[in-house]
Design an enzyme around this catalytic site. Structure first.
Site, mmCIF file in Angstrom:
data_model
loop_
_atom_site.group_PDB
_atom_site.id
_atom_site.type_symbol
_atom_site.label_atom_id
_atom_site.label_comp_id
_atom_site.label_asym_id
_atom_site.label_seq_id
_atom_site.Cartn_x
_atom_site.Cartn_y
_atom_site.Cartn_z
ATOM 1 N N PRO A 107 -3.528 -11.958 7.921
ATOM 2 C CA PRO A 107 -3.451 -10.909 8.936
ATOM 3 C C PRO A 107 -3.365 -9.489 8.382
ATOM 4 O O PRO A 107 -2.654 -9.235 7.409
ATOM 5 C CB PRO A 107 -2.155 -11.246 9.692
ATOM 6 C CG PRO A 107 -1.977 -12.707 9.491
ATOM 7 C CD PRO A 107 -2.548 -13.015 8.145
ATOM 8 N N ASN A 108 -4.103 -8.615 9.014
ATOM 9 C CA ASN A 108 -4.098 -7.165 8.794
ATOM 10 C C ASN A 108 -4.816 -6.715 7.513
ATOM 11 O O ASN A 108 -4.994 -5.521 7.294
ATOM 12 C CB ASN A 108 -2.653 -6.599 8.808
ATOM 13 C CG ASN A 108 -1.969 -6.901 10.118
ATOM 14 O OD1 ASN A 108 -2.499 -6.561 11.175
ATOM 15 N ND2 ASN A 108 -0.816 -7.546 10.085
ATOM 16 N N ARG A 117 -5.110 1.052 6.317
ATOM 17 C CA ARG A 117 -3.766 0.557 6.589
ATOM 18 C C ARG A 117 -2.800 0.998 5.485
ATOM 19 O O ARG A 117 -2.965 0.615 4.328
ATOM 20 C CB ARG A 117 -3.829 -0.968 6.624
ATOM 21 C CG ARG A 117 -2.512 -1.654 6.677
ATOM 22 C CD ARG A 117 -2.627 -3.140 6.395
ATOM 23 N NE ARG A 117 -1.335 -3.743 6.560
ATOM 24 C CZ ARG A 117 -0.965 -4.884 6.001
ATOM 25 N NH1 ARG A 117 -1.813 -5.567 5.266
ATOM 26 N NH2 ARG A 117 0.246 -5.359 6.195
ATOM 27 N N TYR A 167 -1.029 0.157 0.071
ATOM 28 C CA TYR A 167 -2.095 -0.802 -0.234
ATOM 29 C C TYR A 167 -3.341 -0.162 -0.850
ATOM 30 O O TYR A 167 -4.292 -0.874 -1.193
ATOM 31 C CB TYR A 167 -2.472 -1.576 1.038
ATOM 32 C CG TYR A 167 -1.310 -2.367 1.600
ATOM 33 C CD1 TYR A 167 -0.725 -3.394 0.854
ATOM 34 C CD2 TYR A 167 -0.783 -2.076 2.855
ATOM 35 C CE1 TYR A 167 0.352 -4.113 1.349
ATOM 36 C CE2 TYR A 167 0.290 -2.797 3.356
ATOM 37 C CZ TYR A 167 0.852 -3.810 2.608
ATOM 38 O OH TYR A 167 1.920 -4.525 3.095
ATOM 39 N N ASN A 226 -3.951 -14.468 -0.217
ATOM 40 C CA ASN A 226 -3.022 -13.405 0.154
ATOM 41 C C ASN A 226 -2.785 -13.586 1.640
ATOM 42 O O ASN A 226 -3.596 -13.135 2.457
ATOM 43 C CB ASN A 226 -3.611 -12.028 -0.155
ATOM 44 C CG ASN A 226 -2.641 -10.918 0.206
ATOM 45 O OD1 ASN A 226 -1.641 -11.161 0.893
ATOM 46 N ND2 ASN A 226 -2.921 -9.712 -0.247
ATOM 47 N N ALA A 276 1.681 -11.142 6.003
ATOM 48 C CA ALA A 276 3.063 -11.410 6.435
ATOM 49 C C ALA A 276 3.346 -12.899 6.661
ATOM 50 O O ALA A 276 4.515 -13.305 6.676
ATOM 51 C CB ALA A 276 3.365 -10.612 7.701
ATOM 52 N N GLU A 306 -0.832 -17.678 -5.150
ATOM 53 C CA GLU A 306 -0.368 -16.661 -4.196
ATOM 54 C C GLU A 306 -0.609 -15.273 -4.795
ATOM 55 O O GLU A 306 -0.242 -15.026 -5.951
ATOM 56 C CB GLU A 306 1.129 -16.873 -3.947
ATOM 57 C CG GLU A 306 1.758 -15.841 -3.043
ATOM 58 C CD GLU A 306 3.270 -16.051 -2.877
ATOM 59 O OE1 GLU A 306 3.806 -17.096 -3.327
ATOM 60 O OE2 GLU A 306 3.898 -15.151 -2.301
ATOM 61 N N HIS A 335 -0.584 -10.905 -4.047
ATOM 62 C CA HIS A 335 -0.230 -9.747 -3.209
ATOM 63 C C HIS A 335 -0.624 -8.454 -3.909
ATOM 64 O O HIS A 335 -0.467 -8.337 -5.137
ATOM 65 C CB HIS A 335 1.277 -9.717 -2.930
ATOM 66 C CG HIS A 335 1.768 -10.944 -2.238
ATOM 67 N ND1 HIS A 335 1.548 -11.170 -0.905
ATOM 68 C CD2 HIS A 335 2.409 -12.022 -2.721
ATOM 69 C CE1 HIS A 335 2.059 -12.348 -0.590
ATOM 70 N NE2 HIS A 335 2.578 -12.890 -1.663
ATOM 71 N N ARG A 366 10.358 -4.436 -2.030
ATOM 72 C CA ARG A 366 10.268 -3.755 -0.740
ATOM 73 C C ARG A 366 11.429 -4.215 0.149
ATOM 74 O O ARG A 366 12.544 -4.359 -0.351
ATOM 75 C CB ARG A 366 8.881 -4.006 -0.129
ATOM 76 C CG ARG A 366 7.744 -3.459 -1.031
ATOM 77 C CD ARG A 366 6.371 -3.803 -0.510
ATOM 78 N NE ARG A 366 6.132 -3.193 0.802
ATOM 79 C CZ ARG A 366 5.082 -3.490 1.571
ATOM 80 N NH1 ARG A 366 4.187 -4.381 1.142
ATOM 81 N NH2 ARG A 366 4.916 -2.913 2.747
HETATM 82 C C1 DQA Z 1 0.911 -8.235 1.262
HETATM 83 C C2 DQA Z 1 2.434 -8.082 1.386
HETATM 84 C C3 DQA Z 1 2.923 -8.628 2.706
HETATM 85 O O1 DQA Z 1 4.328 -8.501 2.814
HETATM 86 C C4 DQA Z 1 2.271 -7.868 3.849
HETATM 87 O O2 DQA Z 1 2.691 -8.425 5.086
HETATM 88 C C5 DQA Z 1 0.795 -7.814 3.746
HETATM 89 C C6 DQA Z 1 0.191 -7.588 2.440
HETATM 90 C C7 DQA Z 1 0.369 -7.589 -0.036
HETATM 91 O O3 DQA Z 1 -0.762 -7.886 -0.384
HETATM 92 O O4 DQA Z 1 1.057 -6.789 -0.668
HETATM 93 O O5 DQA Z 1 0.088 -7.892 4.743
HETATM 94 O O6 DQA Z 1 0.606 -9.617 1.218
#
Ligand code: DQA
Length: 144
Positions: free
Chosen positions: A9-10, A17, A22, A73, A76, A97, A99, A106
């Site tokens: 998501p997102n 964003r 990011y 990735n 959330a 995993e 990120h 954070r």
């Molecule tokens: C993320 C970190 C997550 O906490 C966040 O919700 C994201 C991006 C990252 O790539 O740093 O959407 O996965």
């Protein structure tokens, strides 16, 4: 190796964003950078992004025969999706995993990953390099 790269998501909004966290790369830019690095290492990639938990799980199921490794990735969903964790545990290909940001530096809730124990490794906090490091780990695992 065949490497499936999944974004949750997102992450479709990368570039606009929260650029201070990011960066300014779009998802298309990021995927191109990952594809190039993977090709240099001799890997073939497929990409998938969804804002929906079930769609991510369906894709893991659908690609489980094709993929030799998965980079995910989950956005959330990392922090609370036991369903995604179980999907990762259910499939054969090792899953890494990834990120962009350092989730341990954070908010306290963001430091928790419920998928981590089902993953072969975690690469966090280095922007697009996090994906490169995960691809490097995939390559090392291939040589073992
Ligand atoms: C993320 C970190 C997550 O906490 C966040 O919700 C994201 C991006 C990252 O790539 O740093 O959407 O996965």
């Amino acid at each position: 190796m065949n490497v499936l790269v999944i974004h949750g998501p997102n992450l479709n909004l990368l570039g606009e964003r929260e650029p201070d966290i990011y960066g300014t790369m779009t998802l298309a830019d990021l995927e191109q950078a990952i594809r190039s690095h993977a090709e240099r290492l001799g890997h073939t990639t497929r990409f998938f992004q969804s804002n929906h938990e079930g769609a991510l799980i369906d894709e893991l199921h659908a690609q489980r025969g094709w993929a030799d490794a998965v980079l995910i990735n989950p956005g959330a969903l990392t922090h609370y999706s036991y369903a995604l964790r179980d999907a990762i545990a259910a499939i054969r290909p090792p899953t890494y995993e990834v990120h962009l940001s350092d989730i341990t530096a954070r908010e306290p809730w963001r430091a928790i990953s419920v998928i981590r124990d089902a993953c072969a490794g975690v690469h966090s906090g280095h922007g697009k390099q996090s994906y490169f490091h995960a691809l490097d780990a995939v390559t090392v695992s291939e040589r073992r």
